[in-house]
Design an enzyme around this catalytic site. Structure first.
Site, PDB file in Angstrom:
ATOM      1  CG  HIS A 143      -9.152 -57.549 -28.455  1.00 58.82           C
ATOM      2  ND1 HIS A 143      -9.241 -56.293 -28.710  1.00 58.82           N
ATOM      3  CD2 HIS A 143     -10.474 -58.107 -28.392  1.00 58.82           C
ATOM      4  CE1 HIS A 143     -10.239 -55.737 -28.894  1.00 58.82           C
ATOM      5  NE2 HIS A 143     -11.118 -56.976 -28.611  1.00 58.82           N
TER       6      HIS A 143
ATOM      7  CE1 TYR B 176      -5.935 -56.011 -22.796  1.00 58.92           C
ATOM      8  CE2 TYR B 176      -6.419 -55.177 -20.419  1.00 58.92           C
ATOM      9  CZ  TYR B 176      -6.153 -54.943 -21.886  1.00 58.92           C
ATOM     10  OH  TYR B 176      -6.189 -53.798 -22.430  1.00 58.92           O
TER      11      TYR B 176
ATOM     12  CE  LYS C 104     -11.765 -53.059 -25.597  1.00 62.88           C
ATOM     13  NZ  LYS C 104     -10.723 -54.086 -25.958  1.00 62.88           N
TER      14      LYS C 104
END
Length: 284
Positions: free
Chosen positions: A229, A222, A257
């Site tokens: 997200h 992150y 992703k």
């Protein structure tokens, strides 16, 4: 004029068409002196389209490589074959770019992949569908500036808990922060593997770094907060088969992703991003 395939086979052009017709319409072959010359993949393509006739069983190539070639030609591209690669362009006036054919079972080192001058790949899967991938060397940056200078480890009942750590470090266990093996080694400055090197480098680069186990990866990262997200999954690579890499890309895409593959080059952690491409023309 003689009509010859590179392996020495002769062929005829059907319906009274000329070599220039095949070159202009199907972008196949070239004329050298008094010879119209095709490579075996161009010849097989024209043979299957019923444009040329050949008496002999001439095709002895890789059927998946041919299917990749057929897919590229079918996309309206100009295609030349160079060893295990295709040189492709969208129009006569555009520049050729290399598209590397990747067999499923090819074994690659991270160094091979990182230093590859191709950044577009095509593979043909077990259902004989062509899939495109792009590769980009990236210098990833997060926005965290976490301070671990006062962090320590408390050992209780065989478990390891983080003290004075950032709020994301470890997982909550009855009000304490339970540490995993990577976090323990990080706080102890104990590097046992290259994966530990990558983990430490990602934190240094300003990322929150959490386990990617449930996604089949080493880590998920992150940029700022776990409320956001997680954009990236990170895998460490030393050597891998291409199908393992392709599968990881697909799994990352399935959970919205992108995949980053990490490795060590000249003792430094470096990163590449690999993504699936729906339309190859968008990056040519």
């Amino acid at each position: 004029m003689d009509y010859i395939i590179e392996d020495g086979f002769h062929f005829d052009i059907k319906n009274g068409k000329s070599p220039s017709y095949l070159i202009n319409k199907y972008r196949t072959g070239h004329v050298i002196g008094n010879v119209y010359l095709l490579n075996k993949y161009e010849a097989f393509y024209l043979y299957l389209k019923n444009k040329i006739s050949i008496d002999d069983e001439f095709f002895n190539g890789n059927i998946k490589f041919y299917m990749a070639y057929e897919n590229l030609i079918g996309s309206g591209l100009y295609v030349k074959i160079l060893n295990d690669c295709f040189m492709c362009r969208k129009s006569r006036n555009s520049r050729y770019k290399k598209v590397r054919f990747m067999p499923d079972d090819i074994l690659l080192s991270f160094k091979d992949l990182y230093s590859d001058d191709s950044n577009i790949y095509i593979t043909v899967d077990e259902e004989y569908e062509s899939v495109y991938y792009s590769m980009e060397r990236i210098d990833i940056k997060g926005s965290r500036k976490d301070d671990f200078s006062a962090a320590s480890i408390d050992v209780s009942s065989g478990a390891y808990f983080g003290m004075n750590c950032p709020e994301w470090f470890g997982i909550d266990f009855h009000g304490k922060r339970l540490l995993n093996d990577y976090e323990i080694r990080f706080l102890n400055n104990d590097v046992k593997s290259n994966v530990d090197v990558i983990y430490k480098d990602l934190i240094k680069r300003g990322f929150i770094v959490k386990s990617g186990f449930k996604y089949g990866s080493n880590f998920r990262i992150y940029k700022n907060s776990m409320n956001e997200h997680s954009d990236y999954l990170v895998n460490y690579m030393d050597h891998d088969l291409w199908y393992v890499i392709a599968r990881a890309v697909r799994l990352a895409s399935n959970v919205r992703k992108r995949l980053i593959i990490s490795g060590i080059i000249d003792n430094d952690p470096v990163y590449i991003k690999i993504e699936r491409i729906k339309d190859i023309k968008t990056i040519l």
